[in-house]
Design a protein around this motif. Structure first.
Motif, PDB file in Angstrom:
ATOM      1  N   GLN A 127       0.827  -1.209   0.000  1.00  0.00           N
ATOM      2  CA  GLN A 127       0.000   0.000   0.000  1.00  0.00           C
ATOM      3  C   GLN A 127       0.861   1.260   0.000  1.00  0.00           C
ATOM      4  O   GLN A 127       0.570   2.227  -0.720  1.00  0.00           O
ATOM      5  CB  GLN A 127      -0.927   0.000   1.213  1.00  0.00           C
ATOM      6  N   ALA A 128       1.917   1.263   0.810  1.00  0.00           N
ATOM      7  CA  ALA A 128       2.788   2.438   0.895  1.00  0.00           C
ATOM      8  C   ALA A 128       3.479   2.698  -0.438  1.00  0.00           C
ATOM      9  O   ALA A 128       3.594   3.849  -0.887  1.00  0.00           O
ATOM     10  CB  ALA A 128       3.812   2.254   2.009  1.00  0.00           C
ATOM     11  N   ILE A 129       3.947   1.638  -1.089  1.00  0.00           N
ATOM     12  CA  ILE A 129       4.587   1.793  -2.398  1.00  0.00           C
ATOM     13  C   ILE A 129       3.601   2.423  -3.377  1.00  0.00           C
ATOM     14  O   ILE A 129       3.919   3.394  -4.074  1.00  0.00           O
ATOM     15  CB  ILE A 129       5.071   0.427  -2.920  1.00  0.00           C
ATOM     16  N   SER A 130       2.379   1.893  -3.406  1.00  0.00           N
ATOM     17  CA  SER A 130       1.382   2.410  -4.344  1.00  0.00           C
ATOM     18  C   SER A 130       1.036   3.864  -4.061  1.00  0.00           C
ATOM     19  O   SER A 130       0.963   4.694  -4.979  1.00  0.00           O
ATOM     20  CB  SER A 130       0.121   1.547  -4.288  1.00  0.00           C
ATOM     21  N   ASP A 131       0.833   4.210  -2.792  1.00  0.00           N
ATOM     22  CA  ASP A 131       0.446   5.584  -2.443  1.00  0.00           C
ATOM     23  C   ASP A 131       1.557   6.590  -2.737  1.00  0.00           C
ATOM     24  O   ASP A 131       1.283   7.776  -2.976  1.00  0.00           O
ATOM     25  CB  ASP A 131       0.078   5.665  -0.960  1.00  0.00           C
ATOM     26  N   ALA A 132       2.792   6.146  -2.743  1.00  0.00           N
ATOM     27  CA  ALA A 132       3.916   7.066  -2.966  1.00  0.00           C
ATOM     28  C   ALA A 132       4.095   7.438  -4.428  1.00  0.00           C
ATOM     29  O   ALA A 132       4.758   8.440  -4.736  1.00  0.00           O
ATOM     30  CB  ALA A 132       5.208   6.427  -2.446  1.00  0.00           C
ATOM     31  N   LEU A 133       3.507   6.673  -5.343  1.00  0.00           N
ATOM     32  CA  LEU A 133       3.840   6.808  -6.761  1.00  0.00           C
ATOM     33  C   LEU A 133       3.083   7.950  -7.439  1.00  0.00           C
ATOM     34  O   LEU A 133       1.867   8.103  -7.279  1.00  0.00           O
ATOM     35  CB  LEU A 133       3.534   5.498  -7.487  1.00  0.00           C
ATOM     36  N   ASP A 134       3.815   8.696  -8.254  1.00  0.00           N
ATOM     37  CA  ASP A 134       3.242   9.775  -9.070  1.00  0.00           C
ATOM     38  C   ASP A 134       2.978   9.218 -10.469  1.00  0.00           C
ATOM     39  O   ASP A 134       3.777   9.388 -11.387  1.00  0.00           O
ATOM     40  CB  ASP A 134       4.205  10.957  -9.120  1.00  0.00           C
ATOM     41  N   ARG A 135       1.854   8.567 -10.633  1.00  0.00           N
ATOM     42  CA  ARG A 135       1.526   7.937 -11.912  1.00  0.00           C
ATOM     43  C   ARG A 135       1.283   8.956 -13.016  1.00  0.00           C
ATOM     44  O   ARG A 135       1.551   8.695 -14.181  1.00  0.00           O
ATOM     45  CB  ARG A 135       0.312   7.017 -11.744  1.00  0.00           C
ATOM     46  N   ALA A 136       0.749  10.116 -12.648  1.00  0.00           N
ATOM     47  CA  ALA A 136       0.514  11.161 -13.648  1.00  0.00           C
ATOM     48  C   ALA A 136       1.834  11.603 -14.279  1.00  0.00           C
ATOM     49  O   ALA A 136       1.930  11.811 -15.496  1.00  0.00           O
ATOM     50  CB  ALA A 136      -0.203  12.351 -13.018  1.00  0.00           C
ATOM     51  N   LYS A 137       2.876  11.740 -13.469  1.00  0.00           N
ATOM     52  CA  LYS A 137       4.191  12.104 -13.996  1.00  0.00           C
ATOM     53  C   LYS A 137       4.751  10.971 -14.856  1.00  0.00           C
ATOM     54  O   LYS A 137       5.379  11.223 -15.894  1.00  0.00           O
ATOM     55  CB  LYS A 137       5.154  12.432 -12.855  1.00  0.00           C
ATOM     56  N   MET A 138       4.547   9.733 -14.421  1.00  0.00           N
ATOM     57  CA  MET A 138       4.991   8.597 -15.238  1.00  0.00           C
ATOM     58  C   MET A 138       4.371   8.661 -16.634  1.00  0.00           C
ATOM     59  O   MET A 138       5.038   8.420 -17.636  1.00  0.00           O
ATOM     60  CB  MET A 138       4.587   7.275 -14.564  1.00  0.00           C
ATOM     61  N   SER A 139       3.091   8.999 -16.683  1.00  0.00           N
ATOM     62  CA  SER A 139       2.391   9.068 -17.962  1.00  0.00           C
ATOM     63  C   SER A 139       2.940  10.188 -18.842  1.00  0.00           C
ATOM     64  O   SER A 139       3.269   9.966 -20.015  1.00  0.00           O
ATOM     65  CB  SER A 139       0.892   9.280 -17.723  1.00  0.00           C
ATOM     66  N   THR A 140       3.054  11.389 -18.277  1.00  0.00           N
ATOM     67  CA  THR A 140       3.440  12.537 -19.104  1.00  0.00           C
ATOM     68  C   THR A 140       4.927  12.548 -19.440  1.00  0.00           C
ATOM     69  O   THR A 140       5.306  12.879 -20.562  1.00  0.00           O
ATOM     70  CB  THR A 140       3.078  13.844 -18.382  1.00  0.00           C
ATOM     71  N   VAL A 141       5.775  12.175 -18.487  1.00  0.00           N
ATOM     72  CA  VAL A 141       7.222  12.269 -18.698  1.00  0.00           C
ATOM     73  C   VAL A 141       7.777  11.024 -19.390  1.00  0.00           C
ATOM     74  O   VAL A 141       8.540  11.119 -20.357  1.00  0.00           O
ATOM     75  CB  VAL A 141       7.954  12.506 -17.359  1.00  0.00           C
TER      76      VAL A 141
END
Length: 554
Positions: free
Chosen positions: A305-319
């Motif tokens: 859960q902590a790993i998932s909550d820490a992730l910036d998926r929006a940045k992964m998508s755009t960058v």
């Protein structure tokens, strides 16, 4: 010559450090080709040009010769049912209907009447039974391992095929329905079908081979096609050795249809001809972090859960992905494709980066930060691990680097471990990793994805080969729901099972969904209309047949 596979639009591997060079080379090519689009006046509107990436073709259309380097064969060979991933439906094709028996141990197909092979010979149930029994005789072409479940296949008459099962497994309908049928009058005398060089390509599809060249294959209309024929005469498949050459021909109107990843498409492709240059990237498979659930600390829900909550998926998508890949659903459903299966309570559920929540979750689980800012458990074990990434996917390396930064910010030390594609795959299959990145599509309903990723029978102990459950998730409730789906043909009961599996993904994170990777699809409306797009997603472009039949020349 390297082996090629043109059976589906594949990702183009992008090695670290080559992207800038590729873009510079493309700029030079574009400058040298200014005004190239004017040459399209010589291209006849009765020919559709579909670009492929590779070295060159071999003259082999065998649909069951994996890695043969043969040209695309999906417009020549057809299946009993047609899979439309955009709608999640299986359409009647060479079969007009199918029905399971009350105990779901017998499946009966009704075969379409008045269908011919492209050499004029009639197609019948005998060809279907021949094809399926050939897979029993020669397991090398049993690509969906159907004979692990079947006990017999017979054709009691020209329009009926009866399939008996050893054990109930109703999802087999999709595996059976998409298999390409072979003509008995040709293939009964070829010996081992996996080794047969199929240059004749006798199929029931709308096109047949007109000419072969290692650099371009031409198909023309099948005069015996059983339904309304395509509205144009030919399809040409040119093959290009490099991304740059491929893109140059796409940009300068030399081809109508492309299927590769390319950065900055709006600038490099659309803006050069906004009226005709388009792209549509429909979600196709889920990119995720597989955590090794048989190893500490990943066997702890709080850590996942902590790993998932820490992730910036929006940045992964755009960058990392140029904005082409949408953030995945916490349910792991491909949306909007699978919207009919979505639990109402999850209708507005999305991933949101929440570093503070990640920290609080770890603290509540007994983790404490050390002087180095990294969490450790009560025994002093630092929360540190490696993320395995294959070297030939530069976008996934960048994506993982973003994840590493996100995790470091909340007190998790996750370093990037780049590996050769072979070592990465072997480690994933054997469970010799901490966390690894990969993607999986599944099939016509979410069951096929869930079954591949979550079924404990598709897992293995660390050091042994896993079939597809690489995260080694082993949970009796998950297996019970998968079995519930697989042992019924009632759509409502199956839907309930899928929704139960959604809950497991949302609440327990057996893997960590990141983004939804698309089917790459660029197209040019200058010569043809009727293309699918976001506003009219009547079909995805793989398989391509529905789109081919819908296109109309201008």
């Amino acid at each position: 010559m390297s082996a090629l596979s043109f059976s589906s639009p594949a990702r183009s591997p992008r090695k670290p450090g080559t992207l800038l060079m590729s873009l510079l080379a493309l700029c030079v090519l574009l400058l040298a080709a200014c005004g190239g689009g004017s040459s399209t006046s010589s291209k006849k509107a009765d020919t559709l040009w579909v670009a492929q990436l590779g070295d060159q073709y071999t003259d082999n259309f065998n649909p069951y010769a994996g890695g043969s380097g043969g040209p695309p064969h999906e417009l020549i060979y057809e299946s009993l049912l047609y899979t439309n991933y955009a709608t999640g439906k299986m359409l009647p094709w060479l079969a007009t209907s199918y029905k399971f028996s009350n105990d779901n141990k017998t499946l009966t197909f009704t075969i379409r009447d008045k269908v011919s092979w492209n050499d004029g010979q009639p197609f019948s149930a005998n060809d279907v039974a021949f094809t399926l029994n050939l897979m029993h005789k020669y397991p090398a072409i049993d690509v969906s391992t159907i004979w692990s479940y079947l006990s017999s296949v017979t054709a009691p008459d020209a329009h009926t095929v009866v399939i008996n099962f050893k054990t109930v497994f109703t999802p087999m309908i999709w595996y059976l329905g998409r298999l390409e049928m072979l003509p008995e009058h040709i293939w009964s005398s070829v010996g081992d079908p996996s080794k047969y060089i199929d240059s004749k390509a006798i199929g029931t599809g709308p096109f047949m081979v007109e000419s072969f060249d290692p650099q371009v294959v031409t198909l023309n209309q099948n005069p015996h096609y059983w339904q309304a024929k395509p509205k144009f005469a030919r399809v040409k498949y040119p093959v290009y050795k490099s991304n740059d050459t491929y893109l140059l021909n796409l940009i300068n109107d030399k081809v109508d249809w492309g299927n590769i990843f390319a950065p900055n498409l709006d600038k490099n492709f659309v803006q050069r001809d906004p009226e005709h240059h388009r792209y549509w990237f429909a979600p196709n498979d889920t990119v995720m972090f597989y955590v090794n659930n048989l190893k500490s600390p990943f066997n702890q829900l709080a850590v996942r859960q902590a790993i998932s909550d820490a992730l910036d998926r929006a940045k992964m998508s755009t960058v990392a992905e140029n904005g082409y890949e949408q953030v995945a659903s916490p349910t792991a459903l491909l949306l909007p494709n699978a919207k009919d299966y979505l639990l109402p309570e999850y209708a507005n559920l999305t991933f949101k980066q929440d570093p503070q929540k990640a920290i609080q979750t770890l603290e509540s689980a007994g983790y404490k930060k050390g002087k180095d800012g990294i969490f450790a458990d009560a025994q002093g074990n630092r929360l540190a691990f490696k993320i395995d990434v294959p070297t030939n996917y530069s976008d996934r390396i960048l994506l993982s680097q973003i994840a590493s930064e996100n995790l470091k910010a909340v007190g998790i030390d996750a370093s990037i471990n780049t590996l050769s594609p072979t070592d990465w795959y072997n480690n994933k299959q054997l469970g010799k990793y901490d966390m690894t990145i990969d993607s999986d599509q599944g099939g016509i309903t979410p069951f096929y994805y869930f079954n591949r990723v979550l079924n404990s029978h598709r897992s293995a102990a660390i050091g042994q080969q896993s079939q597809s459950n690489f995260g080694r998730w082993q949970d009796p409730t998950t297996d019970r729901l998968l079995n519930q789906y697989a042992t019924t043909s009632d759509p409502e009961v199956q839907k309930q099972a899928i929704q139960g599996l959604e809950k497991i993904f949302v609440e327990q994170l057996p893997t960590i969904p990141l983004l939804d990777a698309p089917t790459w699809f660029e197209y040019n409306t200058q010569h043809f209309t009727g293309w699918p797009d976001k506003s009219n997603p009547y079909a995805t472009t793989y398989p391509p047949l529905l789109v081919i039949l819908a296109l109309e020349p201008r």
